[in-house]
Structure formats: structure tokens, C-alpha cells
Design an enzyme around this catalytic site. Structure first.
Site, PDB file in Angstrom:
ATOM      1  N   HIS A 138      -1.868  -5.584   1.641  1.00 23.34           N
ATOM      2  CA  HIS A 138      -3.081  -6.386   1.441  1.00 23.34           C
ATOM      3  C   HIS A 138      -2.648  -7.738   0.912  1.00 23.34           C
ATOM      4  O   HIS A 138      -1.729  -7.824   0.092  1.00 23.34           O
ATOM      5  CB  HIS A 138      -4.017  -5.725   0.415  1.00 23.34           C
ATOM      6  CG  HIS A 138      -5.058  -6.667  -0.093  1.00 23.34           C
ATOM      7  ND1 HIS A 138      -6.250  -6.870   0.558  1.00 23.34           N
ATOM      8  CD2 HIS A 138      -5.068  -7.499  -1.171  1.00 23.34           C
ATOM      9  CE1 HIS A 138      -6.951  -7.777  -0.104  1.00 23.34           C
ATOM     10  NE2 HIS A 138      -6.255  -8.171  -1.157  1.00 23.34           N
TER      11      HIS A 138
ATOM     12  N   THR B  32      -4.650  -7.897  10.807  1.00 26.76           N
ATOM     13  CA  THR B  32      -5.022  -6.635  10.154  1.00 26.76           C
ATOM     14  C   THR B  32      -4.675  -5.441  11.033  1.00 26.76           C
ATOM     15  O   THR B  32      -4.188  -4.422  10.551  1.00 26.76           O
ATOM     16  CB  THR B  32      -6.532  -6.640   9.827  1.00 26.76           C
ATOM     17  OG1 THR B  32      -6.806  -7.761   8.977  1.00 26.76           O
ATOM     18  CG2 THR B  32      -6.953  -5.361   9.137  1.00 26.76           C
TER      19      THR B  32
ATOM     20  N   ARG C 268      -0.741 -14.949   4.422  1.00 27.35           N
ATOM     21  CA  ARG C 268      -1.507 -14.355   5.522  1.00 27.35           C
ATOM     22  C   ARG C 268      -0.744 -14.466   6.849  1.00 27.35           C
ATOM     23  O   ARG C 268      -0.750 -13.541   7.648  1.00 27.35           O
ATOM     24  CB  ARG C 268      -2.885 -15.016   5.655  1.00 27.35           C
ATOM     25  CG  ARG C 268      -3.774 -14.923   4.430  1.00 27.35           C
ATOM     26  CD  ARG C 268      -4.408 -13.625   4.172  1.00 27.35           C
ATOM     27  NE  ARG C 268      -5.299 -13.213   5.226  1.00 27.35           N
ATOM     28  CZ  ARG C 268      -5.905 -12.048   5.248  1.00 27.35           C
ATOM     29  NH1 ARG C 268      -5.710 -11.175   4.282  1.00 27.35           N
ATOM     30  NH2 ARG C 268      -6.699 -11.726   6.229  1.00 27.35           N
TER      31      ARG C 268
ATOM     32  N   ARG D 156       3.385  -6.825   9.410  1.00 28.64           N
ATOM     33  CA  ARG D 156       2.717  -5.762  10.169  1.00 28.64           C
ATOM     34  C   ARG D 156       3.263  -5.650  11.585  1.00 28.64           C
ATOM     35  O   ARG D 156       3.385  -4.549  12.120  1.00 28.64           O
ATOM     36  CB  ARG D 156       1.211  -5.997  10.186  1.00 28.64           C
ATOM     37  CG  ARG D 156       0.566  -5.749   8.834  1.00 28.64           C
ATOM     38  CD  ARG D 156      -0.921  -5.991   8.882  1.00 28.64           C
ATOM     39  NE  ARG D 156      -1.556  -5.703   7.607  1.00 28.64           N
ATOM     40  CZ  ARG D 156      -2.553  -6.415   7.104  1.00 28.64           C
ATOM     41  NH1 ARG D 156      -3.037  -7.451   7.772  1.00 28.64           N
ATOM     42  NH2 ARG D 156      -3.075  -6.092   5.942  1.00 28.64           N
TER      43      ARG D 156
ATOM     44  N   PHE E  85     -15.675   2.807   7.492  1.00 29.13           N
ATOM     45  CA  PHE E  85     -14.304   3.112   7.067  1.00 29.13           C
ATOM     46  C   PHE E  85     -14.108   3.081   5.549  1.00 29.13           C
ATOM     47  O   PHE E  85     -13.011   3.342   5.066  1.00 29.13           O
ATOM     48  CB  PHE E  85     -13.314   2.134   7.725  1.00 29.13           C
ATOM     49  CG  PHE E  85     -13.568   0.688   7.381  1.00 29.13           C
ATOM     50  CD1 PHE E  85     -13.049   0.133   6.213  1.00 29.13           C
ATOM     51  CD2 PHE E  85     -14.319  -0.118   8.225  1.00 29.13           C
ATOM     52  CE1 PHE E  85     -13.284  -1.202   5.895  1.00 29.13           C
ATOM     53  CE2 PHE E  85     -14.553  -1.454   7.917  1.00 29.13           C
ATOM     54  CZ  PHE E  85     -14.035  -1.994   6.741  1.00 29.13           C
TER      55      PHE E  85
ATOM     56  N   LYS F  94       0.821  -1.205   0.000  1.00 28.47           N
ATOM     57  CA  LYS F  94       0.000   0.000   0.000  1.00 28.47           C
ATOM     58  C   LYS F  94       0.861   1.264   0.000  1.00 28.47           C
ATOM     59  O   LYS F  94       2.079   1.196   0.169  1.00 28.47           O
ATOM     60  CB  LYS F  94      -0.936  -0.038   1.211  1.00 28.47           C
ATOM     61  CG  LYS F  94      -1.917  -1.214   1.162  1.00 28.47           C
ATOM     62  CD  LYS F  94      -2.760  -1.263   2.425  1.00 28.47           C
ATOM     63  CE  LYS F  94      -3.725  -2.424   2.424  1.00 28.47           C
ATOM     64  NZ  LYS F  94      -4.524  -2.471   3.666  1.00 28.47           N
TER      65      LYS F  94
ATOM     66  N   ASN G  27      -1.720  -0.017   7.434  1.00 23.23           N
ATOM     67  CA  ASN G  27      -1.190  -1.337   7.778  1.00 23.23           C
ATOM     68  C   ASN G  27      -0.361  -1.996   6.671  1.00 23.23           C
ATOM     69  O   ASN G  27      -0.181  -3.205   6.660  1.00 23.23           O
ATOM     70  CB  ASN G  27      -2.306  -2.258   8.276  1.00 23.23           C
ATOM     71  CG  ASN G  27      -3.333  -2.576   7.213  1.00 23.23           C
ATOM     72  OD1 ASN G  27      -3.209  -2.190   6.057  1.00 23.23           O
ATOM     73  ND2 ASN G  27      -4.363  -3.293   7.608  1.00 23.23           N
TER      74      ASN G  27
END
Length: 149
Positions: A115, A91, A85, A102, A57, A9, A112
Site C-alpha cells: 500500500h 493496483t 506510486r 507489483r 471487497f 502487506k 498485491n
């Protein structure tokens, strides 16, 4: 083999974390078969995050993911969804274990870093949303024999 879409991101790009994150993915033994730097427009963001439409959000999520360039990649491997994952972490970075992406690099849920597809079905859908078939390379590495039985 499964495919997973990963998006680094805007905060990951701006903070110079592309290299460290890609290194973790490659060192795990996953194959990167598609990779591009791009700016996600609002229409694509809305399609990608359609499941969250109507949630409080949603608008800030769309503003965030379209706020700067992202790196989008496709990775393949046995059980790739589950592996990625677990590498990414929770998350909410505050709940992400140390050693996860993270857990090591992110501080708050709204920024964060990354994705990753959450199911094989969503992985395929997301890959097809961001990549044309001709943009993906069926790459085999000489080290695969040391990673896969």
C-alpha cells in the site's frame, strides 16, 4: 517535503520481499524516517480502509491486512507520493508495468503486496494513524547532496 505511508502487506512479508522492496525505495533516494513490524488489528484496519467500507471487497480486505504481520514505513522526499506510486505500479498486478514492485512480484489484485499513500493529504493522515511523532526520525544522509539540488 511530502510524506508517504507504505505498508508491506502480509503477502510481501511471508514471501520474503521486505529486503528487495526496501532496497528499491532506498536506491531511488527516498528517506525512510519511520519503520516498524506490526500486526494490524481489525479496528486500525477499518480506520485505515474506511473509504472502502460498504464495497463488496471490504471484508476480505480487512481479513487480508490483519492476517499476518506487516511492515509499515514512512518515506519522505520531493514529490514522494508520485514517485512511490510510480514505483509500486497499478493496483491490479496484471496491469502493472514490468519494473514496478507489483509488476515484478505480484500476481493478483487480492494479494498485491504493498500500500502507498495516494495524495499528500492522505499521506499525512495515514502517517499520523500509524506513527506517533516521536517514532519518526528527521534523518539526513550524506548522500542527499547527490540526490537533491
Amino acid at each position: 517535503m511530502e510524506r508517504s505511508l507504505i505498508i508491506l502487506k502480509p503477502d510481501a512479508v511471508q514471501r520474503g520481499l521486505i529486503g528487495p522492496i526496501l532496497t528499491r525505495i532506498e536506491q531511488r533516494g527516498l528517506r525512510i524516517v519511520g519503520l516498524k513490524l506490526m500486526q494490524i488489528d481489525e479496528a486500525l484496519a477499518r480506520r485505515h480502509y474506511a473509504i472502502h467500507e460498504g464495497k463488496p471487497f471490504f471484508d476480505s480486505l480487512i481479513a487480508y491486512i490483519t492476517s499476518g504481520p506487516v511492515v509499515v514505513l514512512v518515506v519522505t522526499g520531493a514529490n514522494v507520493i508520485e514517485m512511490v506510486r510510480s514505483m509500486v505500479g497499478a493496483t491490479n498486478p496484471g496491469k502493472a508495468a514490468p519494473g514496478t514492485i507489483r509488476g515484478d512480484f505480484a500476481l493478483e489484485i487480492g494479494r498485491n503486496l504493498i500500500h502507498a499513500s495516494d495524495s499528500p493529504e492522505n499521506g499525512e493522515m495515514e502517517v499520523n494513524l500509524f506513527f506517533r511523532a516521536e517514532e519518526l526520525v528527521d534523518m539526513r544522509r550524506s548522500t542527499d547532496q547527490w540526490i537533491y539540488e
